[in-house]
Design an enzyme around this catalytic site. Sequence first.
Site, PDB file in Angstrom:
ATOM      1  CB  VAL A  25       4.223  -2.757   9.438  1.00  0.00           C
ATOM      2  CG1 VAL A  25       3.471  -3.173   8.176  1.00  0.00           C
ATOM      3  CG2 VAL A  25       4.861  -3.962  10.113  1.00  0.00           C
ATOM      4  CB  CYS A  26       4.660   2.218   6.587  1.00  0.00           C
ATOM      5  SG  CYS A  26       6.094   2.142   5.499  1.00  0.00           S
ATOM      6  N   GLY A  27       2.947   1.204   4.514  1.00  0.00           N
ATOM      7  CA  GLY A  27       2.415   0.711   3.245  1.00  0.00           C
ATOM      8  C   GLY A  27       3.438  -0.061   2.432  1.00  0.00           C
TER       9      GLY A  27
ATOM     10  CD  GLN B 121      -1.529  -3.756   6.438  1.00  0.00           C
ATOM     11  OE1 GLN B 121      -1.025  -3.610   7.543  1.00  0.00           O
ATOM     12  NE2 GLN B 121      -2.814  -3.501   6.205  1.00  0.00           N
TER      13      GLN B 121
ATOM     14  N   GLY C 124       7.042  -0.102   3.579  1.00  0.00           N
ATOM     15  CA  GLY C 124       8.224  -0.340   4.404  1.00  0.00           C
ATOM     16  C   GLY C 124       9.332   0.667   4.133  1.00  0.00           C
TER      17      GLY C 124
END
Length: 164
Positions: free
Chosen positions: A69-71, A113, A73
């Site tokens: 998960v990052c800002g 996210q 994806g």
Amino acid sequence: MTALRIVVGSDDAGYAYKEALKADLEGDGRVVTVVDVGVTSDATTPYPDVAQLAAEMVADGRADRALLVCGTGLGMAIAANKVPGVRAVTAHDSFSVERSVLSNNAQVLALGQRVVGIELARRLVREWVGYEFDPGSASAAKVALISELDRRAGPERDTPPTCG
């Protein structure tokens, strides 16, 4: 279906979702282990480092799948795909999650996210855990071609082309 060994990771932009999704996975009977490769609440580890570690765990057989998960994806998927043998996707809808496993045998799911709400993310992860690639499916030959691309790329995979 075999119980899955899943590695999870995030950068600081995906930390809150990683923690919620990790808790969901730890309570899912289809998951036997969950390994967290970071980040912690006070860390700012660059996402390529986290993605590489998680993808290497999948590639060398220490994990069956990885959830990153990052800002958005996107960066996590790009970085994870640099590890030979790994097929990482960014998906934010049920159909794409389904096809990522059933058609492409992707072992890594990257979510953003800042792109999806937490309840949708939870639903997508529940669905993702339930899919299993069928090596006898019509898609198996295409996945084998993808694997062949990795083998042909070899160790020079990240070497930029030269002009000559």
